[in-house]
Design an enzyme around this catalytic site. Structure first.
Site, short mmCIF file in Angstrom:
data_model
loop_
_atom_site.label_atom_id
_atom_site.label_comp_id
_atom_site.label_asym_id
_atom_site.label_seq_id
_atom_site.Cartn_x
_atom_site.Cartn_y
_atom_site.Cartn_z
N ASP A 41 -7.94 46.36 5.27
CA ASP A 41 -6.92 47.26 3.92
C ASP A 41 -6.04 46.94 2.67
O ASP A 41 -5.41 45.94 3.39
CB ASP A 41 -6.41 48.56 4.81
CG ASP A 41 -6.00 49.66 4.44
OD1 ASP A 41 -6.32 50.59 3.08
OD2 ASP A 41 -5.40 50.11 4.79
C1 BGC Z 1 -4.72 52.65 2.04
C2 BGC Z 1 -6.31 52.86 2.25
C3 BGC Z 1 -6.78 52.56 0.36
C4 BGC Z 1 -6.92 51.56 -0.45
C5 BGC Z 1 -7.02 51.38 -1.53
C6 BGC Z 1 -4.39 51.64 1.48
O1 BGC Z 1 -2.86 51.75 0.97
O2 BGC Z 1 -4.51 52.36 3.80
O3 BGC Z 1 -7.44 53.56 2.78
O4 BGC Z 1 -9.14 52.55 0.46
O5 BGC Z 1 -5.43 51.97 -0.09
O6 BGC Z 1 -6.26 52.56 -2.22
#
Ligand code: BGC
Length: 763
Positions: free
Chosen positions: A232
């Site tokens: 993530d």
């Molecule tokens: C979120 C993800 C997301 C990623 C990119 C993160 O903060 O938890 O779900 O895909 O950011 O935007």
């Protein structure tokens, strides 16, 4: 962007250490690194679950995004309980990705809704792992059918937003397997997402991004995952540890910072270079898959057709919670009051990384006005306001009083629920509740339409005649709400989460969101309906609940045989008839109950569902096939799924609390009992209940025959004796038994247990 297939072996043999390191990190916020010297292109990935969010600037997280269809959020897709519909939506999103040269969609989100308070519940599918696995799995299949990958997220147990970047989730192994890993497991096995996104949080003391156990042993070794793991965004705490754990791609780019760390480790001889090769190769495999799709060219897609699909999906996911005196559907000839600014300015998606720049958006009011010429509208409140406005409310009451029926749109705002934070309570805004009360007092035919991401308390529920749960239904949600209210669509959505009466009833109430550092999952496997059923608690609306404008009757269910062995497929069926006057769809739910279990298990668990469409008077037989896993629990000692022999009930229901019929059968287990580990601390009861050593009972248990002990005392002694470690034979024997005797007993036990192994291997 090159679309040429690369020769991975050749590229691997020519990559320098620096190039390999560069491949396992991002190029910017959204792309993998290219290596022009070797013809390796970069591949693009974008959010997100509700539709495509392709950033306008690849170096920024939030620079605005290209227009795309904002489909219904995951909670609405899940409420359709229709795999084919969810797959269709996934396919349409996949097509929009292809049109923008996006190779991987950072979706679906599929964490379990442990608490209604989780700010991201709109992005997740269910409180139940079977439902979540089936429906999010359909989304994966749909997107990937276009040749665009998905990244199933957030593996694993990212069930709260509070402290999500570091919180240590303490989850016992059985709960982890049966609830929090199960949805990921089934999707990996049935749909093979191209990627898995490793979450921010820790599970049982380890950051998941750095956990070899979670990423390599369980995900790849046990579940058979073949794709690549991406972190993530910003989740990696130690790049080398993460790499060693099997975390292939760090995102977003750290612009060289972690590359330098890896290089330094390599220089010190502390980087596993074979593992680096494994991870780099997986990225190249992804790049090749991406190139294959890109070479097919960017398709055109039809904005109106996708808006239409978003409407269809939303109408199927909207849940009719209550409908007394058949107040719905509304009749166009009647005088109808529409109240609440959400009807005019809909809130139709959640906030955060899934936010879509919708191609258009339709409110329910606009559509209802077309259908009901005499409609009267009053705003009732201003969206975003936190307090009540006397003049707006008075006007709303006046309008409602002068009409045949009043439809009140209320709900939560972006400030109440979003990615990034959790709700503090389960209540609707006080002034929305008060508006409903006032309108209901003025018009007894009051209907409430809800806008929200997850369960809410409804203090006025008994005072209104109908409740429509629209959730966050996407850009065409307003049209879908109008379709359901006017009966153009017969509602068939069912809740994929329970609506408890109060927050205090929820399983996680005492441990959500935990302390700054730790959340202990003290509710164990008893999440959602598993908790309410086990405690026999009343709920506001149960898991699986959803009404229709028609009625369905169930026949007595049938199971094909009276007895099965657990390695056979169990076949069962039930016939459903539409007994009303309108065509409609019913979601037939199948729950399994272990009638008598030696371990503590939920009262019942969802293990199958099918949605059937029936014309008035029509009947269809719905068939189910269940495998061994549907009856098994996770045995921590064996580290495996085990079926306990005995009777099982198959409960067929229209909801988890509306069971229409039951079929019972005997299941013979192929799991052989696990031998105890024989030490001086082994319990006497464990030795006596393990069949090969049960004969030791004569030597280990006291013989009470001939004593004048009362039955109560006898029962007490017998029970206590079972829980004695075998060493207590010495300490309580007043010198009659010594350690040698106990060690002899143990030797005898081991021989008997070995004999069992030998004979079974001979069979
Ligand atoms: C979120 C993800 C997301 C990623 C990119 C993160 O903060 O938890 O779900 O895909 O950011 O935007």
């Amino acid at each position: 962007m090159s679309h040429k297939h690369i020769d991975i072996d050749k590229v691997m043999s020519e990559l320098t250490l620096e190039e390999k390191i560069s491949l396992v990190g991002g190029k910017d916020f959204w792309c993998t690194r290219d290596i022009p010297r070797l013809g390796v292109p970069s591949a693009m990935m974008c959010d997100g679950p509700t539709g495509l969010r392709k950033s306008l600037n690849m170096d920024q997280v939030d620079s605005g995004s290209v227009p795309a269809t904002c489909f219904p959020t995951a909670v609405v897709l899940a409420s359709t309980w229709n795999r084919a519909m969810v797959e269709k939506v996934g396919k349409a999103i996949g097509k929009e990705c292809r049109a923008e040269n996006v190779s991987l969609l950072l979706a679906p989100g599929n964490n379990i809704k442990r608490s209604p308070l989780c700010g991201r519940n709109f992005e997740y599918y269910s409180e139940d792992p079977y439902a979540a696995g089936q429906l999010a799995g359909a989304y994966v299949k749909g997107v990937q059918s276009e040749g665009v990958g998905t990244s199933l997220k957030h593996y694993c147990a990212n069930n709260q937003e509070t402290n999500r970047f570091s919180v240590n989730e303490q989850i016992d192994e059985r709960t982890l397997r049966e609830i929090y890993l199960a949805a990921f497991e089934s999707i990996v096995k049935e749909a093979q997402p191209w990627s898995i996104m490793a979450c921010y949080n820790r599970v049982n003391n380890e950051y998941v991004v750095s956990s070899r156990h979670m990423l390599t042993d369980v995900l790849r070794g046990e579940f058979g995952f073949k794709g690549f793991v991406v972190s993530d965004w910003g989740a990696v705490d130690d790049r080398a540890n993460a790499l060693h754990a099997g975390m292939d791609l760090e995102m977003p780019s750290t612009y060289g910072v972690t590359d330098a760390q890896l290089k330094k480790r390599a220089g010190e001889g502390k980087l596993d270079l074979e593992q680096l090769d494994v991870c780099a190769r997986r990225i190249l495999e992804f790049v090749n898959r991406a190139a294959e799709t890109l070479s097919r060219g960017a398709p055109k897609w039809d904005v109106d057709a996708h808006h239409g699909l978003a409407r269809e999906a939303a109408a199927e996911g909207i849940v009719l919670l209550k409908n007394e005196h058949a107040v719905l559907p509304l009749h166009a000839s009647k005088k109808i009051a529409v109240i609440g600014e959400f009807a005019e300015k809909p809130r139709y998606q959640g906030g955060g990384s899934s936010f879509v720049n919708a191609t258009k958006a339709s409110g329910a009011l606009e559509e209802l006005k077309k259908l009901v010429p005499t409609l009267q509208y009053a705003a009732g409140y201003a969206t975003g306001a936190t307090k009540h406005d006397e003049a707006l409310r008075a006007k709303a009451v006046e309008v409602a009083a002068g009409c045949d029926a009043a439809v009140v749109f209320i709900g939560l705002s972006d400030a109440d629920e979003s990615e990034g934070f959790d709700r503090a309570h389960m209540r609707l805004p006080e002034h929305h509740n008060a508006l409903v009360e006032a309108v209901a007092a003025a018009n007894k035919h009051t209907v409430v339409v809800l806008t929200n991401a997850s369960a809410v308390e409804m203090p006025w529920a008994s005072k209104v005649q109908a409740i429509v749960e629209a959730y966050l239904p996407g850009q065409a949600g307003g049209l879908a709400v109008a379709d359901v209210l006017m009966g153009k669509v017969n509602p068939s959505g069912k809740l994929s989460e329970s609506f408890p009466k109060r927050l205090e009833d929820t399983s996680a109430y005492l441990s959500f969101p935990g302390t700054v550092t730790t959340t202990t999952y003290s509710d164990g496997v008893y999440v959602g309906y598993r908790c309410y059923d086990k405690r026999r608690m009343d709920v506001l609306f149960p898991f699986g609940h959803g009404l229709s404008y028609t009625t369905f009757e169930y026949s007595a269910p049938r199971v094909a045989k009276a007895a099965y062995v657990d390695n056979e497929a169990v076949h069962a069926e039930v016939t459903v008839t539409n007994t009303g006057k309108m065509a409609g769809s019913e979601v037939v739910q199948l729950y399994v109950r272990d009638v008598l279990s030696s371990i503590d298990r939920p009262a019942k668990e969802l293990k199958g569902f099918e949605k059937v469409h029936l014309a008035p008077g029509e009947s269809k037989t719905v068939k189910f096939t269940l495998d061994r896993r549907a009856f098994a629990y996770y045995d921590v000692a064996r580290k495996d799924w085990v079926v306990e022999e005995g009777d099982f009930e198959l409960l067929f229901g229209s909801s988890s609390r509306d069971v229409r019929g039951c079929a019972i059968f005997f299941l013979k287990s192929t799991s052989s009992p696990l031998p105890p580990i024989f030490t001086r601390n082994t319990l006497i009861g464990d030795i006596c209940s393990y069949p090969p050593t049960a004969s030791m009972s004569k030597k280990l248990r006291r013989d009470f025959s001939g004593t004048s002990m009362s039955p109560v005392f006898l029962h007490m002694f017998r029970t206590m004796e079972s829980s004695f470690p075998i060493r207590m034979k010495v300490t309580l024997a007043q010198g009659e038994i010594d350690w040698e005797d106990v060690d002899e007993f143990l030797e005898e036990c081991k021989e008997l247990a070995d004999l069992q192994v030998d004979t079974s291997s001979l069979l």
